[in-house]
Design a protein around this motif. Structure first.
Motif, PDB file in Angstrom:
ATOM      1  N   ASN A  27      -3.317  18.689 100.478  1.00  0.00           N
ATOM      2  CA  ASN A  27      -3.384  17.235 100.674  1.00  0.00           C
ATOM      3  C   ASN A  27      -2.095  16.521 100.258  1.00  0.00           C
ATOM      4  O   ASN A  27      -2.111  15.375  99.812  1.00  0.00           O
ATOM      5  N   HIS A  28      -0.965  17.233 100.398  1.00  0.00           N
ATOM      6  CA  HIS A  28       0.332  16.619 100.120  1.00  0.00           C
ATOM      7  C   HIS A  28       0.932  15.978 101.365  1.00  0.00           C
ATOM      8  O   HIS A  28       1.924  15.254 101.265  1.00  0.00           O
ATOM      9  N   MET A  29       0.374  16.248 102.510  1.00  0.00           N
ATOM     10  CA  MET A  29       0.862  15.667 103.761  1.00  0.00           C
ATOM     11  C   MET A  29      -0.326  15.111 104.534  1.00  0.00           C
ATOM     12  O   MET A  29      -1.406  15.701 104.530  1.00  0.00           O
ATOM     13  N   LYS A  30      -0.091  13.980 105.186  1.00  0.00           N
ATOM     14  CA  LYS A  30      -1.167  13.390 105.977  1.00  0.00           C
ATOM     15  C   LYS A  30      -0.640  12.968 107.339  1.00  0.00           C
ATOM     16  O   LYS A  30       0.530  12.601 107.487  1.00  0.00           O
ATOM     17  N   LYS A  31      -1.521  13.030 108.294  1.00  0.00           N
ATOM     18  CA  LYS A  31      -1.194  12.618 109.657  1.00  0.00           C
ATOM     19  C   LYS A  31      -1.490  11.137 109.792  1.00  0.00           C
ATOM     20  O   LYS A  31      -2.595  10.685 109.508  1.00  0.00           O
ATOM     21  N   ILE A  32      -0.480  10.376 110.208  1.00  0.00           N
ATOM     22  CA  ILE A  32      -0.657   8.927 110.311  1.00  0.00           C
ATOM     23  C   ILE A  32      -0.553   8.485 111.766  1.00  0.00           C
ATOM     24  O   ILE A  32       0.086   9.132 112.590  1.00  0.00           O
ATOM     25  N   SER A  33      -1.186   7.371 112.062  1.00  0.00           N
ATOM     26  CA  SER A  33      -1.197   6.801 113.407  1.00  0.00           C
ATOM     27  C   SER A  33      -0.758   5.350 113.335  1.00  0.00           C
ATOM     28  O   SER A  33      -0.516   4.790 112.259  1.00  0.00           O
ATOM     29  N   TYR A  34      -0.673   4.736 114.491  1.00  0.00           N
ATOM     30  CA  TYR A  34      -0.311   3.315 114.549  1.00  0.00           C
ATOM     31  C   TYR A  34      -1.307   2.478 113.747  1.00  0.00           C
ATOM     32  O   TYR A  34      -0.926   1.552 113.019  1.00  0.00           O
ATOM     33  N   LYS A  35      -2.576   2.826 113.850  1.00  0.00           N
ATOM     34  CA  LYS A  35      -3.611   2.069 113.146  1.00  0.00           C
ATOM     35  C   LYS A  35      -3.451   2.177 111.637  1.00  0.00           C
ATOM     36  O   LYS A  35      -3.568   1.177 110.913  1.00  0.00           O
ATOM     37  N   SER A  36      -3.186   3.386 111.132  1.00  0.00           N
ATOM     38  CA  SER A  36      -3.030   3.560 109.686  1.00  0.00           C
ATOM     39  C   SER A  36      -1.781   2.857 109.169  1.00  0.00           C
ATOM     40  O   SER A  36      -1.748   2.380 108.033  1.00  0.00           O
ATOM     41  N   ILE A  37      -0.733   2.793 110.020  1.00  0.00           N
ATOM     42  CA  ILE A  37       0.478   2.061 109.620  1.00  0.00           C
ATOM     43  C   ILE A  37       0.182   0.568 109.515  1.00  0.00           C
ATOM     44  O   ILE A  37       0.559  -0.096 108.547  1.00  0.00           O
ATOM     45  N   LYS A  38      -0.491   0.034 110.527  1.00  0.00           N
ATOM     46  CA  LYS A  38      -0.809  -1.387 110.538  1.00  0.00           C
ATOM     47  C   LYS A  38      -1.753  -1.775 109.406  1.00  0.00           C
ATOM     48  O   LYS A  38      -1.670  -2.884 108.858  1.00  0.00           O
ATOM     49  N   ASN A  39      -2.646  -0.859 109.037  1.00  0.00           N
ATOM     50  CA  ASN A  39      -3.616  -1.153 107.967  1.00  0.00           C
ATOM     51  C   ASN A  39      -3.040  -0.934 106.573  1.00  0.00           C
ATOM     52  O   ASN A  39      -3.740  -1.124 105.576  1.00  0.00           O
ATOM     53  N   GLY A  40      -1.792  -0.511 106.499  1.00  0.00           N
ATOM     54  CA  GLY A  40      -1.155  -0.327 105.198  1.00  0.00           C
ATOM     55  C   GLY A  40      -1.589   0.914 104.464  1.00  0.00           C
ATOM     56  O   GLY A  40      -1.536   0.951 103.226  1.00  0.00           O
ATOM     57  N   ASN A  41      -2.012   1.940 105.207  1.00  0.00           N
ATOM     58  CA  ASN A  41      -2.457   3.186 104.564  1.00  0.00           C
ATOM     59  C   ASN A  41      -1.314   4.163 104.320  1.00  0.00           C
ATOM     60  O   ASN A  41      -1.552   5.318 103.965  1.00  0.00           O
ATOM     61  N   VAL A  42      -0.097   3.711 104.531  1.00  0.00           N
ATOM     62  CA  VAL A  42       1.079   4.550 104.303  1.00  0.00           C
ATOM     63  C   VAL A  42       1.892   3.947 103.163  1.00  0.00           C
ATOM     64  O   VAL A  42       2.128   2.735 103.132  1.00  0.00           O
ATOM     65  N   LYS A  43       2.319   4.802 102.231  1.00  0.00           N
ATOM     66  CA  LYS A  43       3.081   4.322 101.079  1.00  0.00           C
ATOM     67  C   LYS A  43       4.433   5.032 101.025  1.00  0.00           C
ATOM     68  O   LYS A  43       4.593   6.143 101.544  1.00  0.00           O
ATOM     69  N   VAL A  44       5.372   4.395 100.353  1.00  0.00           N
ATOM     70  CA  VAL A  44       6.685   5.016 100.122  1.00  0.00           C
ATOM     71  C   VAL A  44       6.487   6.267  99.276  1.00  0.00           C
ATOM     72  O   VAL A  44       5.789   6.254  98.259  1.00  0.00           O
ATOM     73  N   GLY A  45       7.104   7.361  99.694  1.00  0.00           N
ATOM     74  CA  GLY A  45       6.958   8.639  98.982  1.00  0.00           C
ATOM     75  C   GLY A  45       5.978   9.584  99.635  1.00  0.00           C
ATOM     76  O   GLY A  45       5.938  10.767  99.279  1.00  0.00           O
ATOM     77  N   LEU A  50       9.340  29.712 106.747  1.00  0.00           N
ATOM     78  CA  LEU A  50       9.196  28.818 105.596  1.00  0.00           C
ATOM     79  C   LEU A  50       8.665  27.455 106.019  1.00  0.00           C
ATOM     80  O   LEU A  50       7.840  26.855 105.325  1.00  0.00           O
ATOM     81  N   HIS A  51       9.158  26.974 107.146  1.00  0.00           N
ATOM     82  CA  HIS A  51       8.707  25.670 107.644  1.00  0.00           C
ATOM     83  C   HIS A  51       7.219  25.702 107.951  1.00  0.00           C
ATOM     84  O   HIS A  51       6.464  24.801 107.553  1.00  0.00           O
ATOM     85  N   ASN A  52       6.779  26.733 108.648  1.00  0.00           N
ATOM     86  CA  ASN A  52       5.368  26.844 109.007  1.00  0.00           C
ATOM     87  C   ASN A  52       4.494  26.982 107.758  1.00  0.00           C
ATOM     88  O   ASN A  52       3.459  26.304 107.626  1.00  0.00           O
ATOM     89  N   ASP A  53       4.897  27.857 106.820  1.00  0.00           N
ATOM     90  CA  ASP A  53       4.129  28.036 105.585  1.00  0.00           C
ATOM     91  C   ASP A  53       4.087  26.745 104.767  1.00  0.00           C
ATOM     92  O   ASP A  53       3.051  26.400 104.177  1.00  0.00           O
ATOM     93  N   LEU A  54       5.224  26.058 104.742  1.00  0.00           N
ATOM     94  CA  LEU A  54       5.307  24.827 103.959  1.00  0.00           C
ATOM     95  C   LEU A  54       4.370  23.750 104.502  1.00  0.00           C
ATOM     96  O   LEU A  54       3.618  23.124 103.744  1.00  0.00           O
ATOM     97  N   ILE A  55       4.390  23.542 105.817  1.00  0.00           N
ATOM     98  CA  ILE A  55       3.542  22.511 106.414  1.00  0.00           C
ATOM     99  C   ILE A  55       2.061  22.840 106.187  1.00  0.00           C
ATOM    100  O   ILE A  55       1.256  21.980 105.803  1.00  0.00           O
ATOM    101  N   ASN A  56       1.703  24.124 106.419  1.00  0.00           N
ATOM    102  CA  ASN A  56       0.300  24.528 106.216  1.00  0.00           C
ATOM    103  C   ASN A  56      -0.131  24.348 104.764  1.00  0.00           C
ATOM    104  O   ASN A  56      -1.245  23.889 104.485  1.00  0.00           O
ATOM    105  N   ARG A  57       0.756  24.731 103.829  1.00  0.00           N
ATOM    106  CA  ARG A  57       0.409  24.602 102.415  1.00  0.00           C
ATOM    107  C   ARG A  57       0.280  23.139 102.002  1.00  0.00           C
ATOM    108  O   ARG A  57      -0.622  22.772 101.223  1.00  0.00           O
ATOM    109  N   MET A  58       1.159  22.296 102.522  1.00  0.00           N
ATOM    110  CA  MET A  58       1.099  20.872 102.166  1.00  0.00           C
ATOM    111  C   MET A  58      -0.161  20.217 102.716  1.00  0.00           C
ATOM    112  O   MET A  58      -0.752  19.354 102.060  1.00  0.00           O
ATOM    113  N   TYR A  59      -0.577  20.627 103.911  1.00  0.00           N
ATOM    114  CA  TYR A  59      -1.833  20.100 104.445  1.00  0.00           C
ATOM    115  C   TYR A  59      -3.023  20.567 103.619  1.00  0.00           C
ATOM    116  O   TYR A  59      -3.939  19.794 103.321  1.00  0.00           O
ATOM    117  N   SER A  60      -3.021  21.853 103.256  1.00  0.00           N
ATOM    118  CA  SER A  60      -4.154  22.391 102.496  1.00  0.00           C
ATOM    119  C   SER A  60      -4.251  21.789 101.100  1.00  0.00           C
ATOM    120  O   SER A  60      -5.331  21.693 100.519  1.00  0.00           O
TER     121      SER A  60
END
Length: 310
Positions: A118-136, A106-116
């Motif tokens: 666009n419900h999940m995104k990979k963030i980095s230090y740069k995206s955090i500093k640039n404010g590209n991450v929101k609550v929720g 379920l975990h594997n299917d869930l992560i793959n489905r959320m990526y496909s």
């Protein structure tokens, strides 16, 4: 490189899976039934019949009388035979196949489905500093596990008190003429604080991504191997999948590690008031840990983790 799953919140995975993916259990049933019957009935009858009729009639006049003789014979012979037969060929096959998805699937299917989706995104230090991450947001983020922990600090102090003995520590205080607290009171206060901030097995785990603090609210019971502790992986790089609950930046105080007590200011004052008594012990060559900061400062993201990989 393959990730090793070490922490998994099963309830969160199942609850989110019911929304994003369809169901948990797939059951297929296959049945085949064959019934072949051959039947018949034979009846054979045989009958023989024989009749004999003999009459003898004489008239004699004896006075006024006559005499008659009659003979009749009948014979009947019958025979009947009945024969029946039945043949049956019966074949029944039932097969049931169950496919049950484990929480890891379920975990594997869930992560793959959320990526496909666009419900999940990979963030980095740069995206955090640039404010590209929101609550929720559901995010994948990496960082290095830190050893900061108030419950572990309190545990170490309590173990030291148990080891040396409360009376011994109180005797050191008597020489310094400190009357406000003693180690009977200090022991009970520290035990109360620890119980308040570790209810139901929950802990705070701090992960660093450069100068950004990532605060994870975890439960010790969710580690895959019950023999693991969250500090088995201190200074190790890890990958976190979870939901962003809070984003703050404050040089003085972003969030308190005592917040779960709902009396964070009170308990922080208690810990600060105990420090002078512990300093007296340190001056008497008693080795004790240094009190960690109760507040996270700087840039901070609070995440509710679904899983942690190393």
């Amino acid at each position: 490189m393959l990730d090793l799953l070490v922490y998994l919140d099963e309830l969160l995975i199942k609850n989110l899976n019911s929304v994003v993916v369809n169901g948990y259990i797939d059951i297929r049933t296959f049945r085949r039934i064959k019934d072949r019957t051959v039947g018949g009935n034979v009846r054979v009858g045989e009958r023989n019949s024989k009749e004999l009729d003999f009459k003898d009639q004489r008239d004699k006049i004896e006075g006024y009388k006559s005499k008659h003789n009659s003979c009749e014979e009948s014979q009947q012979d019958g025979k009947e035979r009945s024969l029946g037969f039945e043949g049956r060929d019966f074949d029944r096959v039932e097969q049931e196949i169950k496919k049950i998805s484990t929480v890891f699937t379920l975990h594997n299917d869930l992560i793959n489905r959320m990526y496909s989706n666009n419900h999940m995104k990979k963030i980095s230090y740069k995206s955090i500093k640039n404010g590209n991450v929101k609550v929720g947001d559901y995010v994948e983020v990496t960082g290095c596990i830190q050893e900061v922990s108030l419950p572990e600090y309190i545990d170490t102090v309590l173990n030291s008190i148990n080891c040396y003995g409360i009376d011994f520590f109180n005797s050191i205080l008597d020489k310094n003429k400190l009357d406000s607290l003693n180690f009977n009171i200090i022991y009970n206060l520290l035990s109360g604080i620890k119980n308040s901030i570790t209810q139901n097995g929950s802990r705070d785990l701090i992960v660093k991504n450069q100068d950004v603090s990532i605060l994870l609210t975890i439960n010790q019971n969710n580690f895959i191997n019950n023999g693991y502790s969250m500090f088995d992986f201190v200074q190790c790089s890890c990958k976190i999948y979870g939901k962003v609950m809070m984003i703050k930046e404050d040089k003085d105080k972003c969030i308190s590690l005592l917040r779960k007590s709902s009396q964070e200011n009170y308990y922080e004052k208690i810990l600060n008031s105990i420090e002078p008594y512990l300093d007296i012990l340190r001056k008497n060559n008693i080795i004790l840990p240094e009190k960690p900061e109760c507040n996270i400062k700087g840039k901070m993201i609070m995440i509710l983790p679904m899983s942690i990989c190393i």
